[in-house]
Design a protein around this motif. Sequence first.
Motif, mmCIF file in Angstrom:
data_model
loop_
_atom_site.group_PDB
_atom_site.id
_atom_site.type_symbol
_atom_site.label_atom_id
_atom_site.label_comp_id
_atom_site.label_asym_id
_atom_site.label_seq_id
_atom_site.Cartn_x
_atom_site.Cartn_y
_atom_site.Cartn_z
ATOM 1 N N VAL A 12 0.850 -1.184 0.000
ATOM 2 C CA VAL A 12 0.000 0.000 0.000
ATOM 3 C C VAL A 12 0.894 1.245 0.000
ATOM 4 O O VAL A 12 2.019 1.196 0.499
ATOM 5 N N GLN A 13 0.395 2.312 -0.554
ATOM 6 C CA GLN A 13 1.156 3.557 -0.555
ATOM 7 C C GLN A 13 1.029 4.251 0.803
ATOM 8 O O GLN A 13 0.038 4.060 1.530
ATOM 9 N N ALA A 14 2.011 5.057 1.110
ATOM 10 C CA ALA A 14 1.968 5.837 2.341
ATOM 11 C C ALA A 14 0.684 6.660 2.391
ATOM 12 O O ALA A 14 0.262 7.228 1.378
ATOM 13 N N GLY A 15 0.071 6.675 3.563
ATOM 14 C CA GLY A 15 -1.202 7.356 3.739
ATOM 15 C C GLY A 15 -2.408 6.462 3.535
ATOM 16 O O GLY A 15 -3.539 6.848 3.864
ATOM 17 N N GLY A 16 -2.179 5.266 3.011
ATOM 18 C CA GLY A 16 -3.262 4.337 2.758
ATOM 19 C C GLY A 16 -3.653 3.532 3.982
ATOM 20 O O GLY A 16 -3.143 3.762 5.093
ATOM 21 N N SER A 17 -4.543 2.573 3.757
ATOM 22 C CA SER A 17 -5.071 1.758 4.859
ATOM 23 C C SER A 17 -5.045 0.280 4.495
ATOM 24 O O SER A 17 -5.107 -0.090 3.318
ATOM 25 N N LEU A 18 -4.946 -0.526 5.529
ATOM 26 C CA LEU A 18 -5.092 -1.979 5.409
ATOM 27 C C LEU A 18 -5.817 -2.488 6.637
ATOM 28 O O LEU A 18 -5.725 -1.881 7.717
ATOM 29 N N ARG A 19 -6.497 -3.597 6.455
ATOM 30 C CA ARG A 19 -7.141 -4.254 7.589
ATOM 31 C C ARG A 19 -6.629 -5.679 7.688
ATOM 32 O O ARG A 19 -6.832 -6.475 6.768
ATOM 33 N N GLY A 65 -3.747 6.318 17.574
ATOM 34 C CA GLY A 65 -4.450 7.293 16.752
ATOM 35 C C GLY A 65 -4.554 6.901 15.292
ATOM 36 O O GLY A 65 -5.330 7.505 14.543
ATOM 37 N N ARG A 66 -3.777 5.901 14.885
ATOM 38 C CA ARG A 66 -3.805 5.465 13.487
ATOM 39 C C ARG A 66 -4.330 4.032 13.337
ATOM 40 O O ARG A 66 -4.972 3.701 12.352
ATOM 41 N N PHE A 67 -4.021 3.193 14.316
ATOM 42 C CA PHE A 67 -4.432 1.786 14.275
ATOM 43 C C PHE A 67 -5.546 1.537 15.295
ATOM 44 O O PHE A 67 -5.572 2.173 16.359
ATOM 45 N N LEU A 85 -0.974 4.890 6.950
ATOM 46 C CA LEU A 85 0.219 4.057 7.026
ATOM 47 C C LEU A 85 1.458 4.815 6.582
ATOM 48 O O LEU A 85 1.408 5.672 5.686
ATOM 49 N N LYS A 86 2.572 4.464 7.215
ATOM 50 C CA LYS A 86 3.859 5.077 6.922
ATOM 51 C C LYS A 86 4.831 3.987 6.498
ATOM 52 O O LYS A 86 4.673 2.812 6.872
ATOM 53 N N PRO A 87 5.876 4.343 5.764
ATOM 54 C CA PRO A 87 6.865 3.326 5.373
ATOM 55 C C PRO A 87 7.447 2.576 6.573
ATOM 56 O O PRO A 87 7.722 1.376 6.461
#
Length: 123
Positions: A12-19, A65-67, A85-87
Amino acid sequence: QVQLVESGGGLVQAGGSLRLSCAASARTSSRYVVGWFRQAPRKEREFVAAVRSDGGTYYADSVTGRFTISRDNAKNMVYLQMNSLKPEDSGVYYCAARPGNYYSRTYAEYGYWGQGTQVTVSS
């Protein structure tokens, strides 16, 4: 005995989301704390988040705050929603379980582990 199977990783690209999902083979709702850990190449396995059987949640400072970790006791499932998401979030993510209702940030205190799922965040 608990068997855990993770799924949902990917690129995924930075800033994206995954579950991420963690499926447990046994009834974990009233017996286990479930945690997520991650390991990047040449780094130690680190705590990401955990959820107690009563729903209490805990997070590493780096993901707060992100997860969001959650569990569906009826389905024996635990999820990790990862946003922004971040690298540096890249790595193999593992689901782990330990009996009781005491959570731990120490991977050695979890006796049951999944095989891991790869998460790669591109910049």
